[in-house]
Every structure is written in C-alpha cells, then in structure tokens.
Design a protein around this motif. Structure first.
Motif, PDB file in Angstrom:
ATOM      1  N   CYS A  52       0.822  -1.211   0.000  1.00 38.48           N
ATOM      2  CA  CYS A  52       0.000   0.000   0.000  1.00 38.48           C
ATOM      3  C   CYS A  52       0.858   1.264   0.000  1.00 38.48           C
ATOM      4  O   CYS A  52       0.527   2.249  -0.671  1.00 38.48           O
ATOM      5  CB  CYS A  52      -0.935  -0.001   1.213  1.00 38.48           C
ATOM      6  N   VAL A  53       1.966   1.228   0.740  1.00 34.93           N
ATOM      7  CA  VAL A  53       2.862   2.392   0.753  1.00 34.93           C
ATOM      8  C   VAL A  53       3.505   2.582  -0.616  1.00 34.93           C
ATOM      9  O   VAL A  53       3.607   3.717  -1.124  1.00 34.93           O
ATOM     10  CB  VAL A  53       3.939   2.223   1.845  1.00 34.93           C
ATOM     11  N   SER A  54       3.920   1.485  -1.256  1.00 32.67           N
ATOM     12  CA  SER A  54       4.536   1.602  -2.578  1.00 32.67           C
ATOM     13  C   SER A  54       3.539   2.147  -3.596  1.00 32.67           C
ATOM     14  O   SER A  54       3.920   2.892  -4.510  1.00 32.67           O
ATOM     15  CB  SER A  54       5.076   0.242  -3.034  1.00 32.67           C
ATOM     16  N   ILE A  55       2.268   1.791  -3.448  1.00 30.41           N
ATOM     17  CA  ILE A  55       1.233   2.320  -4.333  1.00 30.41           C
ATOM     18  C   ILE A  55       0.991   3.803  -4.052  1.00 30.41           C
ATOM     19  O   ILE A  55       0.735   4.595  -4.968  1.00 30.41           O
ATOM     20  CB  ILE A  55      -0.077   1.520  -4.152  1.00 30.41           C
ATOM     21  N   SER A  56       1.097   4.189  -2.791  1.00 32.40           N
ATOM     22  CA  SER A  56       0.772   5.560  -2.398  1.00 32.40           C
ATOM     23  C   SER A  56       1.900   6.548  -2.668  1.00 32.40           C
ATOM     24  O   SER A  56       1.641   7.754  -2.749  1.00 32.40           O
ATOM     25  CB  SER A  56       0.417   5.599  -0.902  1.00 32.40           C
ATOM     26  N   LEU A  57       3.135   6.074  -2.795  1.00 33.88           N
ATOM     27  CA  LEU A  57       4.257   6.996  -2.990  1.00 33.88           C
ATOM     28  C   LEU A  57       4.099   7.878  -4.235  1.00 33.88           C
ATOM     29  O   LEU A  57       4.340   9.094  -4.166  1.00 33.88           O
ATOM     30  CB  LEU A  57       5.573   6.218  -3.036  1.00 33.88           C
ATOM     31  N   PRO A  58       3.701   7.317  -5.417  1.00 36.04           N
ATOM     32  CA  PRO A  58       3.496   8.207  -6.569  1.00 36.04           C
ATOM     33  C   PRO A  58       2.406   9.252  -6.313  1.00 36.04           C
ATOM     34  O   PRO A  58       2.477  10.362  -6.847  1.00 36.04           O
ATOM     35  CB  PRO A  58       3.081   7.240  -7.693  1.00 36.04           C
ATOM     36  N   ILE A  59       1.412   8.905  -5.517  1.00 34.03           N
ATOM     37  CA  ILE A  59       0.351   9.863  -5.188  1.00 34.03           C
ATOM     38  C   ILE A  59       0.909  10.964  -4.296  1.00 34.03           C
ATOM     39  O   ILE A  59       0.657  12.157  -4.509  1.00 34.03           O
ATOM     40  CB  ILE A  59      -0.813   9.145  -4.490  1.00 34.03           C
ATOM     41  N   ILE A  60       1.696  10.575  -3.301  1.00 32.47           N
ATOM     42  CA  ILE A  60       2.259  11.558  -2.369  1.00 32.47           C
ATOM     43  C   ILE A  60       3.209  12.509  -3.081  1.00 32.47           C
ATOM     44  O   ILE A  60       3.251  13.707  -2.792  1.00 32.47           O
ATOM     45  CB  ILE A  60       2.969  10.823  -1.207  1.00 32.47           C
ATOM     46  N   HIS A  61       3.963  11.989  -4.076  1.00 36.23           N
ATOM     47  CA  HIS A  61       4.948  12.820  -4.771  1.00 36.23           C
ATOM     48  C   HIS A  61       4.289  13.911  -5.605  1.00 36.23           C
ATOM     49  O   HIS A  61       4.921  14.935  -5.900  1.00 36.23           O
ATOM     50  CB  HIS A  61       5.830  11.944  -5.665  1.00 36.23           C
ATOM     51  N   GLN A  62       3.035  13.720  -6.022  1.00 31.62           N
ATOM     52  CA  GLN A  62       2.377  14.743  -6.828  1.00 31.62           C
ATOM     53  C   GLN A  62       1.603  15.749  -5.980  1.00 31.62           C
ATOM     54  O   GLN A  62       1.013  16.690  -6.507  1.00 31.62           O
ATOM     55  CB  GLN A  62       1.429  14.101  -7.853  1.00 31.62           C
ATOM     56  N   LEU A  63       1.606  15.565  -4.652  1.00 31.96           N
ATOM     57  CA  LEU A  63       0.913  16.503  -3.778  1.00 31.96           C
ATOM     58  C   LEU A  63       1.755  17.749  -3.557  1.00 31.96           C
ATOM     59  O   LEU A  63       2.989  17.678  -3.548  1.00 31.96           O
ATOM     60  CB  LEU A  63       0.618  15.843  -2.423  1.00 31.96           C
ATOM     61  N   PRO A  64       1.126  18.908  -3.350  1.00 33.16           N
ATOM     62  CA  PRO A  64       1.896  20.116  -3.015  1.00 33.16           C
ATOM     63  C   PRO A  64       2.616  19.950  -1.679  1.00 33.16           C
ATOM     64  O   PRO A  64       2.195  19.149  -0.823  1.00 33.16           O
ATOM     65  CB  PRO A  64       0.815  21.207  -2.929  1.00 33.16           C
ATOM     66  N   ALA A  65       3.692  20.686  -1.515  1.00 36.20           N
ATOM     67  CA  ALA A  65       4.438  20.623  -0.253  1.00 36.20           C
ATOM     68  C   ALA A  65       3.535  21.029   0.910  1.00 36.20           C
ATOM     69  O   ALA A  65       2.835  22.040   0.843  1.00 36.20           O
ATOM     70  CB  ALA A  65       5.658  21.538  -0.324  1.00 36.20           C
ATOM     71  N   GLY A  66       3.562  20.222   1.949  1.00 36.79           N
ATOM     72  CA  GLY A  66       2.765  20.531   3.135  1.00 36.79           C
ATOM     73  C   GLY A  66       1.318  20.105   3.043  1.00 36.79           C
ATOM     74  O   GLY A  66       0.531  20.413   3.955  1.00 36.79           O
ATOM     75  N   ASP A  67       0.932  19.392   1.977  1.00 38.65           N
ATOM     76  CA  ASP A  67      -0.456  18.934   1.852  1.00 38.65           C
ATOM     77  C   ASP A  67      -0.744  17.898   2.938  1.00 38.65           C
ATOM     78  O   ASP A  67      -0.076  16.862   3.005  1.00 38.65           O
ATOM     79  CB  ASP A  67      -0.670  18.314   0.476  1.00 38.65           C
ATOM     80  N   PRO A  68      -1.725  18.135   3.805  1.00 40.92           N
ATOM     81  CA  PRO A  68      -1.999  17.184   4.895  1.00 40.92           C
ATOM     82  C   PRO A  68      -2.537  15.847   4.405  1.00 40.92           C
ATOM     83  O   PRO A  68      -2.582  14.884   5.178  1.00 40.92           O
ATOM     84  CB  PRO A  68      -3.036  17.919   5.746  1.00 40.92           C
ATOM     85  N   PHE A  69      -2.913  15.775   3.121  1.00 46.86           N
ATOM     86  CA  PHE A  69      -3.458  14.513   2.605  1.00 46.86           C
ATOM     87  C   PHE A  69      -2.423  13.390   2.647  1.00 46.86           C
ATOM     88  O   PHE A  69      -2.781  12.216   2.720  1.00 46.86           O
ATOM     89  CB  PHE A  69      -3.966  14.718   1.173  1.00 46.86           C
ATOM     90  N   ALA A  70      -1.139  13.739   2.596  1.00 45.73           N
ATOM     91  CA  ALA A  70      -0.096  12.709   2.705  1.00 45.73           C
ATOM     92  C   ALA A  70      -0.189  11.994   4.046  1.00 45.73           C
ATOM     93  O   ALA A  70      -0.045  10.763   4.129  1.00 45.73           O
ATOM     94  CB  ALA A  70       1.279  13.351   2.534  1.00 45.73           C
ATOM     95  N   LYS A  71      -0.450  12.758   5.104  1.00 47.98           N
ATOM     96  CA  LYS A  71      -0.626  12.138   6.423  1.00 47.98           C
ATOM     97  C   LYS A  71      -1.855  11.236   6.432  1.00 47.98           C
ATOM     98  O   LYS A  71      -1.839  10.146   7.029  1.00 47.98           O
ATOM     99  CB  LYS A  71      -0.763  13.215   7.497  1.00 47.98           C
ATOM    100  N   ALA A  72      -2.913  11.677   5.776  1.00 50.61           N
ATOM    101  CA  ALA A  72      -4.137  10.873   5.728  1.00 50.61           C
ATOM    102  C   ALA A  72      -3.873   9.534   5.053  1.00 50.61           C
ATOM    103  O   ALA A  72      -4.343   8.484   5.520  1.00 50.61           O
ATOM    104  CB  ALA A  72      -5.232  11.644   4.996  1.00 50.61           C
ATOM    105  N   LEU A  73      -3.113   9.555   3.953  1.00 46.96           N
ATOM    106  CA  LEU A  73      -2.817   8.313   3.239  1.00 46.96           C
ATOM    107  C   LEU A  73      -2.021   7.344   4.109  1.00 46.96           C
ATOM    108  O   LEU A  73      -2.359   6.151   4.223  1.00 46.96           O
ATOM    109  CB  LEU A  73      -2.046   8.625   1.960  1.00 46.96           C
ATOM    110  N   LEU A  74      -0.948   7.837   4.718  1.00 47.83           N
ATOM    111  CA  LEU A  74      -0.075   6.951   5.494  1.00 47.83           C
ATOM    112  C   LEU A  74      -0.773   6.447   6.755  1.00 47.83           C
ATOM    113  O   LEU A  74      -0.651   5.267   7.112  1.00 47.83           O
ATOM    114  CB  LEU A  74       1.221   7.682   5.842  1.00 47.83           C
ATOM    115  N   LEU A  75      -1.500   7.313   7.442  1.00 51.74           N
ATOM    116  CA  LEU A  75      -2.252   6.861   8.613  1.00 51.74           C
ATOM    117  C   LEU A  75      -3.368   5.908   8.202  1.00 51.74           C
ATOM    118  O   LEU A  75      -3.659   4.930   8.905  1.00 51.74           O
ATOM    119  CB  LEU A  75      -2.831   8.059   9.364  1.00 51.74           C
ATOM    120  N   GLY A  76      -3.989   6.186   7.052  1.00 51.70           N
ATOM    121  CA  GLY A  76      -5.039   5.294   6.569  1.00 51.70           C
ATOM    122  C   GLY A  76      -4.517   3.894   6.289  1.00 51.70           C
ATOM    123  O   GLY A  76      -5.191   2.890   6.566  1.00 51.70           O
ATOM    124  N   ILE A  77      -3.300   3.806   5.749  1.00 52.15           N
ATOM    125  CA  ILE A  77      -2.692   2.495   5.499  1.00 52.15           C
ATOM    126  C   ILE A  77      -2.475   1.748   6.812  1.00 52.15           C
ATOM    127  O   ILE A  77      -2.799   0.556   6.935  1.00 52.15           O
ATOM    128  CB  ILE A  77      -1.371   2.671   4.740  1.00 52.15           C
TER     129      ILE A  77
END
Length: 324
Positions: free
Chosen positions: A187-212
């Motif tokens: 799940c983390v490997s799938i989410s990394l490309p998503i996280i890389h396209q997020l703006p710096a400081g986007d809290p959604f990255a935390k949501a993805l990792l905590l959700g996993i």
C-alpha cells in the motif's frame, strides 16, 4: 590470459559467541544457583525453575540475535525434554492429597515428554498458521497482490477522498489473507506516486499513510488467519466448546470492521483535507497483463482453501478429513 579470479570474501559466522555464552551462563545460574525451588501453595516445583532458565536463555538469544531466530526456536523443545521441564496435563487435587500433588508436579520422562512436544508441531493451530503464511507468501511471489490492487483501486476514481478510501480498502482486504506487514508495504509503494504529486505541506499525505496503518490493523481482525492472535483465539474457542467456524467469525467481524474502516476514513478526511481536487492514477489503475499459468494455479489453490475453511463445518467435512 584471463584475469585471475578474485578470492571470495570469508563467510561471516551465523552466531555471536559472547551473547551465547551469556545466555547459557544465565540459564545455568538459574538452574544451579544457591536459591531454592520455586513453590506453589507451599509445594516446591523444580520444573518451574528449569522452565524459567529456558525462558531467560531463549529470550536472550532472541533479543541479541546471537543465532538465527529459527535455530533458537528449535532449541526450546530440545532443552524442555533434556531438562525435564514438562509437567503432566493440569489436574485438580484435593487439599492434603500428597500423592496427587506429587504426580502433578513430577516432570514427564524424556520419552513421553518428547512425544508431547513433537505432537504440538502438528497441532491444527500450528498448521493453520502455516497455511496462512503460505497463502501470503504465494500471493506476494506471484505478484497477485498487484493485480488485486489494480482491480480494487479502479472503481474509486481520482478524487483524493475516494482514493484514500480505495487505498484503505485495499489494505484491509489484503491484510485479511496475508500478514499486514507486506500488505502495508504494498500500500505504501502504491501511495508513494500519489504523495509525490501533492503540493508541499499537503496534509493529505498524512491521511494516506495513517489510513494504510489503520486499515491494515482493521483487516487483521477480519479472518481467523489474518494474524497470529486470531489463530490462537480461534483454537481457544474450540477448546472451550464454542462452536465457532471460519464463516461465523467473519459474520461477526466483517460488519464491525466495515463500520470501523468507514469511520476511520471519515475521521481522516475531516482531520487532513486534501489541497488538490483530482489525482493522476493512470499507472496504478492500468490494465494488468494476462494471468500466467502459475498465477492461475496459485489463485485456484487460494480460493479453494478459503472456501474449504468457510464451508468445512457446514458441509460436515470434519468426520471425513478431520479438523481444518
């Protein structure tokens, strides 16, 4: 002429001498130290002190990784038999019945003790452990988990909150059948490309990792084989006469875990709102190549095994094949 071959580097030993010596010294000190035997209700139990020594010995080896972990595990039955640490099955003794108490706390002879210990290796609970780990290993090596990821993420679209639910659903589903460690890694490997396209400081990255993390823990409760504690609890229920089956376990856990998963998703959406309206998921949801023969075989065996677990008691297969 050809260049001379470089000598191979010397192999490192698979053991560490100092921790091994320290572990053995601690065990022998507990066994042969000046302190007396441990007692229960005033009755001395020599086997208890020996068991404590074995526990300290193997715990030290595990903590220091002085020898490979599986070697330490195999030492346990050997020391148990050789030291005379195994007592008979627990029986209730009346007050003052010295003969019963003596028999209760007298270690089994080595021959009987060896049969008891070796018999535990083929206990249905242990075999259920092995089956669960085997299924997880097969799904990983055949890369079937990647196919499952593609199929599960495709219906969720590209809105961040929907992608979060898709990734959490994937983690929950995978951890139902394989260890939540490799399912989390996937799940983390799938989410990394998503996280890389997020703006710096986007809290959604935390949501993805905590959700996993949360979803894989939730999925670990869903089936009897999802985690070791589930297997132990499943076996304990059978021992106390609770007529629990694979299907009845899931009938209880699936609604509970579904509500828990959706509640966690909504909380993460509220706590860590995304800054982007849409995400690019072309690489994650693209069509997968056709299944190979080995993958079809692995899927067939996995599905057959899961169906057998679910229908074992309803189809009354136990009188023919024994426990699952």
């Amino acid at each position: 002429g050809s260049a001379p071959h470089k000598p191979l580097p010397p192999l490192k030993p698979a053991y560490k001498v100092e921790p091994c010596v320290a572990a053995a010294a601690l065990m022998l000190a507990i066994w042969w130290g000046p302190w007396g035997d441990m007692t229960l209700d005033g009755t001395p139990i020599p086997a208890a002190k020996k068991t404590l020594g074995i526990l300290v010995f193997v715990s030290t080896l595990w903590a220091t990784e002085a020898v490979p972990l599986y070697i330490t595990s195999l030492i346990v039955p050997l020391l148990t038999v050789m030291s005379g640490s195994l007592l008979p099955a627990m029986v209730e003794c009346k007050a003052g019945d010295t003969a019963c108490l003596t028999k209760r706390y007298t270690p089994l002879p080595p021959g009987v003790s060896a049969k008891e210990v070796c018999g535990q290796f083929f206990d249905p609970t242990v075999l259920l452990f092995m089956a669960g780990f085997s299924i997880g290993s097969v799904l990983e090596k055949q890369r079937i988990s990647n196919l499952i990821a593609s199929l599960l993420l495709r219906p969720f679209g590209n809105k961040p909150e929907n992608v979060l639910l898709g990734v959490m659903s994937l983690g929950c589903f995978l951890s139902m059948w394989i260890s939540n460690v490799p399912s989390s890694v996937l799940c983390v490997s799938i989410s990394l490309p998503i996280i890389h396209q997020l703006p710096a400081g986007d809290p959604f990255a935390k949501a993805l990792l905590l959700g996993i993390a949360f979803s894989n823990n939730i999925g670990g409760m869903t089936t009897p084989i999802a985690s070791p504690q589930n297997v132990i609890a499943f076996a304990a229920c059978e021992q106390v006469g609770c007529n629990l089956t694979f299907t009845s376990w899931m009938f209880f856990t699936l609604p509970f875990c579904t509500i828990l998963l959706l509640s966690t998703w909504m909380l993460l959406r509220y706590k860590y709102p995304p800054q982007m309206s849409f995400l690019r998921l072309n690489d994650l949801t693209r069509d997968q190549p056709a299944l190979k023969g080995s993958q079809i075989l692995a899927l067939s065996i996995t599905v057959t095994t899961v169906l057998a677990w679910a229908l074992w008691k309803p189809l009354q297969l136990e009188p023919v094949f024994g426990t699952m």
